[in-house]
Design an enzyme around this catalytic site. Structure first.
Site, PDB file in Angstrom:
ATOM      1  N   ARG A   1     -12.786   3.389  -0.702  1.00 32.67           N
ATOM      2  CA  ARG A   1     -12.036   2.627   0.001  1.00 32.67           C
ATOM      3  C   ARG A   1     -11.642   1.304  -0.385  1.00 32.67           C
ATOM      4  O   ARG A   1     -10.669   0.783  -0.440  1.00 32.67           O
ATOM      5  CB  ARG A   1     -12.509   2.416   1.544  1.00 32.67           C
ATOM      6  CG  ARG A   1     -11.615   1.615   2.487  1.00 32.67           C
ATOM      7  CD  ARG A   1     -10.144   2.485   2.694  1.00 32.67           C
ATOM      8  NE  ARG A   1     -10.584   4.034   3.254  1.00 32.67           N
ATOM      9  CZ  ARG A   1      -9.549   4.657   3.948  1.00 32.67           C
ATOM     10  NH1 ARG A   1      -8.489   4.175   4.166  1.00 32.67           N
ATOM     11  NH2 ARG A   1     -10.037   5.837   4.507  1.00 32.67           N
TER      12      ARG A   1
ATOM     13  N   HIS B   1     -14.742   6.549   6.752  1.00 34.45           N
ATOM     14  CA  HIS B   1     -13.590   5.849   6.326  1.00 34.45           C
ATOM     15  C   HIS B   1     -13.959   5.029   5.080  1.00 34.45           C
ATOM     16  O   HIS B   1     -13.197   4.871   3.973  1.00 34.45           O
ATOM     17  CB  HIS B   1     -13.329   4.830   7.358  1.00 34.45           C
ATOM     18  CG  HIS B   1     -12.014   4.019   7.398  1.00 34.45           C
ATOM     19  ND1 HIS B   1     -11.769   3.061   6.733  1.00 34.45           N
ATOM     20  CD2 HIS B   1     -10.812   4.565   7.926  1.00 34.45           C
ATOM     21  CE1 HIS B   1     -10.466   2.740   6.948  1.00 34.45           C
ATOM     22  NE2 HIS B   1      -9.813   3.820   7.570  1.00 34.45           N
ATOM     23  N   CYS B   2     -15.270   4.405   4.757  1.00 30.69           N
ATOM     24  CA  CYS B   2     -15.537   3.652   3.463  1.00 30.69           C
ATOM     25  C   CYS B   2     -15.542   4.645   2.304  1.00 30.69           C
ATOM     26  O   CYS B   2     -15.183   4.032   1.113  1.00 30.69           O
ATOM     27  CB  CYS B   2     -16.983   3.189   3.627  1.00 30.69           C
ATOM     28  SG  CYS B   2     -16.793   1.457   4.809  1.00 30.69           S
ATOM     29  N   MET B   3     -15.919   5.770   2.439  1.00 32.34           N
ATOM     30  CA  MET B   3     -16.189   6.751   1.283  1.00 32.34           C
ATOM     31  C   MET B   3     -15.025   7.381   0.849  1.00 32.34           C
ATOM     32  O   MET B   3     -14.785   8.149  -0.018  1.00 32.34           O
ATOM     33  CB  MET B   3     -17.271   7.764   1.587  1.00 32.34           C
ATOM     34  CG  MET B   3     -18.615   7.193   2.073  1.00 32.34           C
ATOM     35  SD  MET B   3     -19.926   8.459   1.973  1.00 32.34           S
ATOM     36  CE  MET B   3     -19.385   9.053   3.508  1.00 32.34           C
TER      37      MET B   3
END
EC number: 3.5.3.6
Length: 409
Positions: free
Chosen positions: A158, A397-399
């Site tokens: 992200r 979401h971060c990945m």
């Protein structure tokens, strides 16, 4: 030609980029993980299995999943791309002039897949072939010392770039340990065959200049639709960066409003998406202890040159976002459990969900209280194991770096 562009946070996700756990994570130790900005060492084999499961679950919902090692390997076949990366990564300022001179011929001749693995996973003295000054370096330093440090935070795709409507930013990141990630994204977007012919703008960041105080990371950036961009300004993203991105978007007519969200600076809330993500067009999950402290400032274009005015918002963040989206009120699902459990689940990325389509999200299984509340609110929650992947402090979401996401209806 590849279709690109991200037009919402919850519209149908068509294409996404990820990076599997690999050599970089095998080289994490209790002694070096904090210098490499990774919170803990992980059980790599299990993390790989769980990441593969994450990829499969997205593919089962029709999402095309691109993997960074594969993209970089394909990119480095191009001699111009290889030169672009090595000129900037195998440089005197990175590893010293003599070491750079010794390593450059070796890396120029390397198979592209192996080179991609090393650029992400790092190169230690022990990796060097005999005759590359290896004996001298080994006598001066330990054989496990890195001449090219690994970049394990590539797991969190992200952050180094973010697609905003019909273009992308290549983000100058806050910590030096992560800045090499952005170089890889720049190379992929410039030279990979599937991006080279695609029609898109690079809004900001595709430069070798020193960005000084202008830093931005994608976990703070949310194109929420209708030309509106939400940007968190906390530990990692600064107003110096937000203003430049806003000007580029306004000049191109790609955005009509940028909402800057001034956040308290804390490790637990390093990015906006650690405390606030969308589950549906009007549904968000949030950690109220932080979100209630956020102050908003709206940027609006003034002319065709991208100049803008800044207005301070006197309303709470949730009201500002609801008004911008044209909905009466956002439905909110707070982090679940009592005070202790909610704080634990936020730390374990309970609010860091990624939407595959409206009303369908991927979340870590361990956040049982928050997931239960999401389901009671009508959200379909697809779970993946978070015991190892979550040790780096990032969820679904971060990945993921969405490459193509449709607008919401």
């Amino acid at each position: 030609m590849r279709t690109v562009g991200v037009h919402s946070e919850v519209g149908k996700l068509r294409t996404v980029m990820v990076c599997r756990p690999s050599l970089a994570h095998q080289r994490l130790t209790p002694g070096n993980c904090h210098d490499l900005l990774f919170d803990d060492v992980i059980w790599v084999h299990e993390a790989q299995k769980d990441h593969y499961d994450f990829v499969l679950k997205m593919e089962e919902r029709g999402v095309e999943v691109l993997e960074l090692h594969d993209l970089l390997s394909d990119t480095l076949i191009d001699a111009e791309a290889r030169k672009f990366v090595l000129d900037r990564r195998v440089a005197p300022n990175v590893m010293g002039s003599q070491i750079a001179e010794l390593m450059r011929p070796w890396m120029e001749e390397m198979d592209s897949r192996r080179l991609a693995a090393f650029l992400i996973g790092g190169i230690s003295i022990a990796d060097l072939p005999e005759g590359q000054g290896k004996a001298l370096m080994a006598s001066a330093f330990h054989s496990t010392q890195f001449v090219l440090p690994p970049i394990p935070n590539t797991l969190f795709q992200r952050d180094p770039s973010c697609w905003i409507y019909n273009g992308v930013t290549c983000n100058p990141m806050f910590w030096p340990a992560r800045r090499a990630e952005t170089l890889i994204q720049r190379a992929v977007y410039k030279f990979h065959p599937s991006f080279k012919g695609a029609a898109f703008d690079i809004w900001w960041g595709d430069s070798d200049e020193q960005f000084a105080n202008a830093t931005m990371e994608g976990g703070d950036v949310m194109p929420i639709g209708d030309g509106i961009l939400l940007v968190g300004m906390g530990e990692r993203t600064t107003y110096q960066a937000v203003g430049q991105v806003a000007k580029a978007l306004f000049k191109a007519g790609a955005a009509t409003r940028v909402i800057g969200c001034l956040m308290p600076k804390s490790r637990a809330a390093m990015h906006l998406d650690t405390v606030f993500t969308f589950c549906d067009r009007d549904v968000v999950t949030l950690f109220a202890d932080v979100v209630d402290q956020i102050r908003c400032y709206s940027l609006f274009p003034l002319d065709d040159e991208g100049n803008f005015e800044v207005r301070q918002e006197d309303r709470p963040m949730l009201e500002v976002v609801a008004e911008a989206l044209g909905v009466d009120k956002l439905r909110t699902i707070a982090t679940g459990g009592n005070t202790y459990e909610a704080e634990r689940e936020q730390w374990d990325d309970g609010n860091n969900v990624v939407a595959l389509e409206p009303g369908v999200v991927v979340a870590y299984d361990r956040n049982t209280y928050t997931n239960t509340l999401l389901r009671k609110a009508g959200i379909e929650v697809i779970t993946i194991r978070g015991s190892e992947l979550g040790r780096g402090r990032g969820g679904g979401h971060c990945m993921t770096c969405p490459i193509w996401r449709e607008p919401t209806d």
